[in-house]
Design a protein around this motif. Structure first.
Motif, PDB file in Angstrom:
ATOM      1  N   ILE A 110       0.824  -1.209   0.000  1.00 34.24           N
ATOM      2  CA  ILE A 110       0.000   0.000   0.000  1.00 34.24           C
ATOM      3  C   ILE A 110       0.858   1.259   0.000  1.00 34.24           C
ATOM      4  N   GLY A 111       2.052   1.194   0.518  1.00 33.02           N
ATOM      5  CA  GLY A 111       2.969   2.332   0.485  1.00 33.02           C
ATOM      6  C   GLY A 111       3.365   2.691  -0.927  1.00 33.02           C
ATOM      7  N   GLY A 112       3.317   1.721  -1.829  1.00 34.15           N
ATOM      8  CA  GLY A 112       3.643   1.986  -3.225  1.00 34.15           C
ATOM      9  C   GLY A 112       2.670   2.953  -3.852  1.00 34.15           C
ATOM     10  N   LEU A 113       1.403   2.827  -3.518  1.00 35.74           N
ATOM     11  CA  LEU A 113       0.400   3.743  -4.049  1.00 35.74           C
ATOM     12  C   LEU A 113       0.613   5.147  -3.493  1.00 35.74           C
ATOM     13  N   GLY A 114       0.980   5.226  -2.237  1.00 37.13           N
ATOM     14  CA  GLY A 114       1.272   6.529  -1.633  1.00 37.13           C
ATOM     15  C   GLY A 114       2.460   7.208  -2.283  1.00 37.13           C
ATOM     16  N   SER A 115       3.475   6.433  -2.632  1.00 34.02           N
ATOM     17  CA  SER A 115       4.647   7.026  -3.277  1.00 34.02           C
ATOM     18  C   SER A 115       4.299   7.549  -4.667  1.00 34.02           C
ATOM     19  N   LEU A 116       3.363   6.891  -5.349  1.00 37.19           N
ATOM     20  CA  LEU A 116       2.933   7.375  -6.664  1.00 37.19           C
ATOM     21  C   LEU A 116       2.144   8.673  -6.530  1.00 37.19           C
ATOM     22  N   LEU A 117       1.297   8.751  -5.513  1.00 43.20           N
ATOM     23  CA  LEU A 117       0.547   9.972  -5.263  1.00 43.20           C
ATOM     24  C   LEU A 117       1.492  11.116  -4.898  1.00 43.20           C
ATOM     25  N   LEU A 118       2.484  10.820  -4.095  1.00 45.97           N
ATOM     26  CA  LEU A 118       3.472  11.824  -3.721  1.00 45.97           C
ATOM     27  C   LEU A 118       4.262  12.296  -4.937  1.00 45.97           C
ATOM     28  N   ALA A 119       4.649  11.368  -5.795  1.00 41.54           N
ATOM     29  CA  ALA A 119       5.404  11.725  -7.002  1.00 41.54           C
ATOM     30  C   ALA A 119       4.582  12.648  -7.897  1.00 41.54           C
ATOM     31  N   SER A 120       3.314  12.335  -8.055  1.00 38.84           N
ATOM     32  CA  SER A 120       2.438  13.160  -8.885  1.00 38.84           C
ATOM     33  C   SER A 120       2.266  14.558  -8.287  1.00 38.84           C
ATOM     34  N   SER A 121       2.077  14.623  -6.992  1.00 35.65           N
ATOM     35  CA  SER A 121       1.902  15.913  -6.325  1.00 35.65           C
ATOM     36  C   SER A 121       3.167  16.754  -6.387  1.00 35.65           C
ATOM     37  N   LEU A 122       4.302  16.128  -6.166  1.00 32.52           N
ATOM     38  CA  LEU A 122       5.574  16.861  -6.238  1.00 32.52           C
ATOM     39  C   LEU A 122       5.824  17.396  -7.641  1.00 32.52           C
TER      40      LEU A 122
END
Length: 183
Positions: free
Chosen positions: A35-47
């Motif tokens: 589930i942390g993988g999905l969070g890292s993708l969301l963070l990458a998109s936001s950054l």
């Protein structure tokens, strides 16, 4: 002529908006286990949205045409690298997909910035609303047709769809190159 080239460029760059779900689908099984993988993708998109706005905005003040050209190149490159990474099972490495998504979303922000500024610059006050309505209507039709990529994905896989998106992005460079400088 200029409006036609703009619409062609914008239609080809729809790939930047349509590609992220197919990128995620390439690595869906691995994401389901982490589930942390999905969070890292969301963070990458936001950054990507956060850090790219200033750079694209400054460049768009100089040349919105070049923003669209560079966005097409960077989107095509990130999508091509995604296909290559998937072929060699590199998407299983924790940071690879977020980095590729970050690169694509930076390109997407460039597309958004370049298209809005270029449209304002090519149209005088009297034609701006007409140009905007016409281009948005045509692009809306292309986005509806973008749903057909799900069928292509079902039959041929996400990598083929992403390769088509990469080719669309690289092709947008031709029409962007042919556009006039509007600034």
């Amino acid at each position: 002529r200029e409006l036609g080239l703009f619409i062609v460029t914008r239609a080809l760059l729809n790939a930047t908006a349509l590609a992220p779900p197919f990128m995620l689908a390439l690595n869906a099984e691995h994401l389901n286990n982490n589930i942390g993988g999905l969070g890292s993708l969301l963070l990458a998109s936001s950054l990507a949205s956060l850090v790219s706005g200033y750079v694209w905005g400054r460049l768009a003040d100089i040349s919105s045409r070049k923003v669209l050209l560079l966005s097409g190149f960077s989107a095509g490159l990130s999508l091509l690298l995604t296909v290559i990474a998937a072929s060699y099972h590199l998407l299983e490495v924790y940071w690879v997909l977020p980095a590729l998504l970050f690169a694509l979303m930076v390109a997407y922000e460039g597309v958004r910035m370049g298209r809005s500024i270029h449209l304002v610059d090519i149209a005088d006050q009297d034609k701006r609303a007409i140009y905007t309505a016409l281009s948005n209507s045509i692009i809306g039709l292309f986005l509806l047709l973008g749903g057909l990529f799900s069928i292509v994905s079902h039959w041929y896989g996400e990598q083929v769809v992403l390769l088509v998106f990469a080719l669309m992005s690289f092709s947008s460079m031709i029409s962007a190159f042919l556009m006039k400088e509007a600034q």
